[in-house]
Design an enzyme around this catalytic site. Structure first.
Site, PDB file in Angstrom:
ATOM      1  N   LYS A 192       1.304  14.221   1.600  1.00  0.00           N
ATOM      2  CA  LYS A 192      -0.085  14.572   1.567  1.00  0.00           C
ATOM      3  C   LYS A 192      -0.477  16.097   0.939  1.00  0.00           C
ATOM      4  O   LYS A 192      -1.326  16.598   0.639  1.00  0.00           O
ATOM      5  CB  LYS A 192      -1.491  14.139   2.398  1.00  0.00           C
ATOM      6  N   HIS A 246       0.688  -1.208   0.062  1.00  0.00           N
ATOM      7  CA  HIS A 246       0.036   0.045  -0.048  1.00  0.00           C
ATOM      8  C   HIS A 246       0.914   1.223  -0.072  1.00  0.00           C
ATOM      9  O   HIS A 246       0.095   2.479   0.107  1.00  0.00           O
ATOM     10  CB  HIS A 246      -0.828   0.217   1.306  1.00  0.00           C
ATOM     11  N   THR A 274      -8.264   6.860  -1.833  1.00  0.00           N
ATOM     12  CA  THR A 274      -9.791   6.348  -1.799  1.00  0.00           C
ATOM     13  C   THR A 274     -10.598   7.519  -1.673  1.00  0.00           C
ATOM     14  O   THR A 274     -11.891   7.302  -2.140  1.00  0.00           O
ATOM     15  CB  THR A 274      -9.888   5.140  -1.118  1.00  0.00           C
ATOM     16  N   LYS A 280     -14.608   8.604  -3.553  1.00  0.00           N
ATOM     17  CA  LYS A 280     -15.845   8.897  -2.933  1.00  0.00           C
ATOM     18  C   LYS A 280     -16.152  10.331  -3.335  1.00  0.00           C
ATOM     19  O   LYS A 280     -17.351  10.529  -3.536  1.00  0.00           O
ATOM     20  CB  LYS A 280     -15.451   8.941  -1.181  1.00  0.00           C
ATOM     21  N   LYS A 335      -8.030  13.331   5.235  1.00  0.00           N
ATOM     22  CA  LYS A 335      -7.010  12.296   4.963  1.00  0.00           C
ATOM     23  C   LYS A 335      -6.251  12.605   6.175  1.00  0.00           C
ATOM     24  O   LYS A 335      -6.128  13.791   6.763  1.00  0.00           O
ATOM     25  CB  LYS A 335      -6.243  12.200   3.705  1.00  0.00           C
ATOM     26  N   ARG A 336      -5.341  11.395   6.600  1.00  0.00           N
ATOM     27  CA  ARG A 336      -4.363  11.470   7.560  1.00  0.00           C
ATOM     28  C   ARG A 336      -3.308  12.622   7.105  1.00  0.00           C
ATOM     29  O   ARG A 336      -3.130  12.942   6.193  1.00  0.00           O
ATOM     30  CB  ARG A 336      -3.412  10.192   7.802  1.00  0.00           C
TER      31      ARG A 336
HETATM   32  N1  CRA Z   1      -2.186   5.635   3.833  1.00  0.00           N
HETATM   33  C1  CRA Z   1      -1.858   4.571   0.937  1.00  0.00           C
HETATM   34  O1  CRA Z   1      -1.014   5.678   1.277  1.00  0.00           O
HETATM   35  C2  CRA Z   1      -4.138   3.995  -0.170  1.00  0.00           C
HETATM   36  C3  CRA Z   1      -4.391   2.923   0.933  1.00  0.00           C
HETATM   37  C4  CRA Z   1      -5.164   1.942   0.666  1.00  0.00           C
HETATM   38  C5  CRA Z   1      -2.338   3.795   2.108  1.00  0.00           C
HETATM   39  C6  CRA Z   1      -3.224   5.303   0.046  1.00  0.00           C
HETATM   40  O2  CRA Z   1      -2.809   5.803  -1.061  1.00  0.00           O
HETATM   41  O3  CRA Z   1      -5.266   4.536  -0.827  1.00  0.00           O
HETATM   42  O4  CRA Z   1      -3.209   2.573   1.475  1.00  0.00           O
HETATM   43  N2  CRA Z   1      -1.210   3.104   2.425  1.00  0.00           N
HETATM   44  O5  CRA Z   1      -4.673   1.267  -0.450  1.00  0.00           O
HETATM   45  C7  CRA Z   1      -0.803   2.563   3.723  1.00  0.00           C
HETATM   46  O6  CRA Z   1      -1.422   2.864   4.730  1.00  0.00           O
HETATM   47  C8  CRA Z   1       0.684   1.470   5.148  1.00  0.00           C
HETATM   48  O7  CRA Z   1       0.352   2.167   3.894  1.00  0.00           O
HETATM   49  C9  CRA Z   1      -3.057   4.445   3.176  1.00  0.00           C
HETATM   50  O8  CRA Z   1      -3.953   4.244   3.923  1.00  0.00           O
END
Ligand code: CRA
Length: 752
Positions: A498, A314, A599, A603, A492-493
């Site tokens: 980001k 991921h 994601t 949405k 987002k986080r």
């Molecule tokens: N932060 C990615 O950074 C991705 C999600 C789900 C992440 C996102 O771009 O959409 O996973 N990666 O695939 C992550 O958690 C440990 O890596 C995310 O949620």
């Protein structure tokens, strides 16, 4: 269907109209539990186990009512009795079992697996205090324990399950279940959550997330991602991971045997998806159990396990690609350490490329273990998979090209339209018929791209969603949002890659521009939401900058009527469900190459927001689908960014010195502004952006400002904007998680 009034009479001895929202909520939860208890688990010989450290579920009641086909009826009956389903739902507590995109993805996947009728369950841990609950105090993030487990929670069961042998002691696990109902299905799937017998909530105070990390026998399932800034914390994470996968492996073997496996044919009965590296130790644990408890030869055990696990990557951020010192694993489970050594030795014998070794300098590379001993490795968007193949994991791609594949992420339409935006779902039904609910196909909307009736109905849907969002923000944190404001959202986080800091710099630019008399035609409301890892200082500083800017602007009578900056406290799925349908603009501004997929971009698009983005992650696919004119892109390409990193040639200072940029960055530390906040935080952030700027916010800033101004200008052509909205919705079908899951099943799992 059931008369809710009769249920109310039998449960509470009074009619539905006299129930409190809380009572109505528990009654409906019981109704759902009763209905789902009657459903049989999805059956099939080969079963999927989706193991994940997180499942970011969100509230479950509405989703379950939708999937059981009861939603409309329940809503109508409540309304007849003077109650409202959305108010009833407010009494439900959102489970705190996840963190960000990866966890929400896991939850969307469970919904789609169940909806497609595939035999597959999620496996994770039952964290008592979740990640943390975010509060803002003095414009800073305070992390509090999120005690989500109440009296009437959604968990079922709690039977003692397995023994998990650690090096110095053995613990017993408890198994809880949350039923996962598919849309319109007569069967159910399950999320299996393991907990620890003897876990002790009293180790955690009410007002902080600090606790004794060494008390493993009592703290193991208290928190998701406990602070790992010291050795005790890192060790605790290894304990947690081993606890999770040992339970998973024991469950998998027990269920396979129950279904008729003799374990030599285990790979015909089970397939494991390893969601990011956290569950990787399931590989050596399955091998250990087959060897030690089922008398299988090591080679055969390795062979079987290697045919039944698949790994999803991921992220390409090095910090998230887990590496554990072998010595830690040794301290948690010497048997697992010994197996990893043997697995490593086989690789070392066959391949001399240092980049593909499992153990390097005494450190275990979890991803490498998963790639060598699995059937598949997938990225989560086309660009991300390409980067894995061509750079991050290229040494592996050379050895195993056939293992690599892409599975672009997806989102479940049950939650992200039907649940969070019923007026949009209704409009789609009346325009297209209701087939989209199962096919995800919304392209029929394109036939209506110039249909004034549809476009104006769409405008009403957006206005309606804005109304719900304004009410939410007012109730949640007393924020008044102007009725006609543009809603521009980045949720987002909080992470430097980001680039929330880049949007903050834009806000400073806009603030100064308005000060100079350039008043925008309508108010602009910029909304942030997201948590920062408690040990991630710069991310906390970014939150502080945003909150301080929010106060600063609200206090300036020249600017406040035209520009508002808000940050939602404790951003979670529930907040997302209110914000996303209301958004006009979706901010997806990560440094190209760094966001694996994203994601929320999907949405937002599905709910008619127009994307303002870099060509990163799934944004690339969104841009290809909607075409120029329906999306706004800017910034350095991923190739350019990769080149800058490779050459080490990005020089933040040279951008900082440009007068237009310096003015904005230095605003953070101007004496009046800094007096409102924490000088330490603002100076540190200033110096970081001006001097290092590792994620190159200054590189893209000027173009970002220009494009953002164009977006706001274009918004004023209301007719043209409505058409962009429609085109975005029409193409969102590609990002249904039903599509993603069908691909996982077709290419990797082969269930049933
Ligand atoms: N932060 C990615 O950074 C991705 C999600 C789900 C992440 C996102 O771009 O959409 O996973 N990666 O695939 C992550 O958690 C440990 O890596 C995310 O949620």
């Amino acid at each position: 269907m059931t008369r809710l009034n009769d249920l109310a009479l039998s449960a509470y001895g009074r009619p539905l109209a006299d129930l409190s929202n809380q009572q109505a909520c528990s009654m409906l939860q019981d109704l759902v539990k009763e209905r789902s208890a009657a459903l049989a688990p999805t059956a099939g010989k080969r079963r999927l186990y989706y193991i994940s450290a997180e499942f970011l579920l969100g509230k479950l009641l509405t989703n379950n009512l939708i999937n059981l086909g009861l939603y409309e009826d329940v809503k109508a009956q409540l309304e007849d009795a003077g109650l409202s389903l959305s108010e009833v739902e407010e009494c439900e507590v959102e489970p705190s079992l996840g963190n960000g995109g990866l966890g929400r993805l896991a939850a969307c996947f469970l919904d789609s697996i169940a909806t497609l009728g595939l035999p597959g369950d999620g496996i994770g841990l039952n964290y008592h205090f979740g990640l943390f609950r975010q509060k803002f105090v003095q414009n800073q993030q305070l992390a509090l324990p999120d005690a989500w487990l109440g009296e009437e929670d959604v968990l079922v069961g709690g039977r003692e399950a397995f023994q998990v042998p650690f090096a110095d002691f053995t613990v017993t696990s408890k198994l809880y279940t949350i039923d996962v109902l598919g849309y319109g299905r007569k069967t159910k799937n399950r999320l299996r959550l393991f907990d620890l017998v003897g876990v002790d909530d009293t180790l955690v105070p009410h007002d902080s997330i600090e606790f004794d990390k060494r008390e493993v026998r009592r703290n193991l399932t208290l928190f998701l991602y406990p602070d790992d800034s010291d050795e005790d914390g890192r060790l605790l994470r290894v304990y947690q991971q081993y606890f999770m996968v040992s339970n998973a492996a024991q469950l998998i073997l027990a269920e396979a045997v129950e279904r008729g496996s003799n374990l030599h044919d285990l790979a015909d009965y089970a397939v494991v998806q390893i969601n990011d590296t956290h569950p990787t130790m399931v590989i050596p644990e399955l091998i250990r159990l087959l060897e030690e408890e089922h008398d299988m030869a090591f080679d055969e055990a390795v062979n079987i396990v290697s045919r039944m696990v698949a790994y999803t990557n991921h992220t390409i951020l090095a910090e998230a690609l887990e590496k554990w010192p072998l010595a830690f694993i040794e301290r948690v489970s010497p048997q697992i350490a010994a197996i990893i050594r043997k697995l490593d030795a086989r690789i070392a014998k066959n391949y001399d490329d240092p980049a593909v070794q499992i153990i390097q300098d005494g450190v275990v590379h979890m991803a490498h273990l998963a790639i060598h001993y699995g059937i598949s490795v997938n990225g989560v968007a086309a660009l991300h998979t390409k980067i894995l193949e061509e750079s991050e994991l290229s040494s592996f791609y050379r050895i195993y090209p056939e293992k690599f594949n892409n599975k672009t992420n997806g989102i479940t339409f049950r939650r992200w339209v039907m649940g969070c935006n019923p007026p949009l779902a209704h409009l789609l039904d009346t325009t297209l018929g209701s087939e989209w609910r199962t096919t995800g196909d919304l392209t029929g909307l394109l036939d209506h791209a110039d249909d004034q009736d549809v476009l104006s109905a769409l405008a009403d849907v957006k206005a309606d969603a804005k109304g719900r969002m304004r009410a939410f923000m007012l109730e949640n944190q007393g924020a008044h949002i102007p009725e006609d404001a543009i809603i521009d959202v980045q949720v987002k986080r909080i992470h430097e890659y980001k680039r929330q800091q880049m949007l903050a710099l834009y806000i400073i630019w806009k603030y100064l521009d308005i000060k100079n008399g350039n008043v925008p035609p309508r108010p602009i409301t910029i909304v942030f939401g997201g948590k920062a890892a408690p040990a991630y200082t710069i991310a906390q500083d970014i939150i502080h900058l945003i909150l301080t800017l929010s106060t600063w602007i609200a206090n300036d009578p020249d600017v406040a009527p035209h520009l508002q900056v808000l940050m939602v406290e404790n951003y979670n799925v529930t907040a997302a469900e209110h914000l996303i349908p209301a958004a006009d603009i979706s901010e997806q501004i990560s440094l190209a190459s760094k966001e694996a997929s994203g994601t929320s971009n999907m949405k937002f698009m599905l709910n008619g927001a127009v994307t303002l983005c870099t060509l990163d992650g799934a944004n690339v696919e969104i841009a290809d689908l909607v075409g120029e004119g329906n999306i706004y892109t800017f910034g350095a390409s991923s190739e350019e960014v990769e080149r800058l990193y490779a050459e080490g040639s990005y020089d933040a200072r040279s951008y900082y010195r440009r007068p237009g940029i310096k003015l904005l960055v230095d605003f953070m530390t101007n004496p009046h502004f800094i007096a409102m906040g924490s000088a330490e935080r603002l100076r540190r952030l200033h110096d970081d952006v001006a001097g290092k700027d590792w994620f190159m916010a200054l590189l893209d800033l000027e173009e970002y400002i220009q494009v953002k101004e164009a977006v706001y200008r274009d918004f004023e052509d209301r007719g043209a904007w409505a058409r962009k909205e429609l085109v975005n919705i029409a193409h969102a079908g590609t990002f249904s998680s039903d599509r993603t899951i069908a691909q996982y099943n077709g290419d990797i799992w082969h269930l049933g």
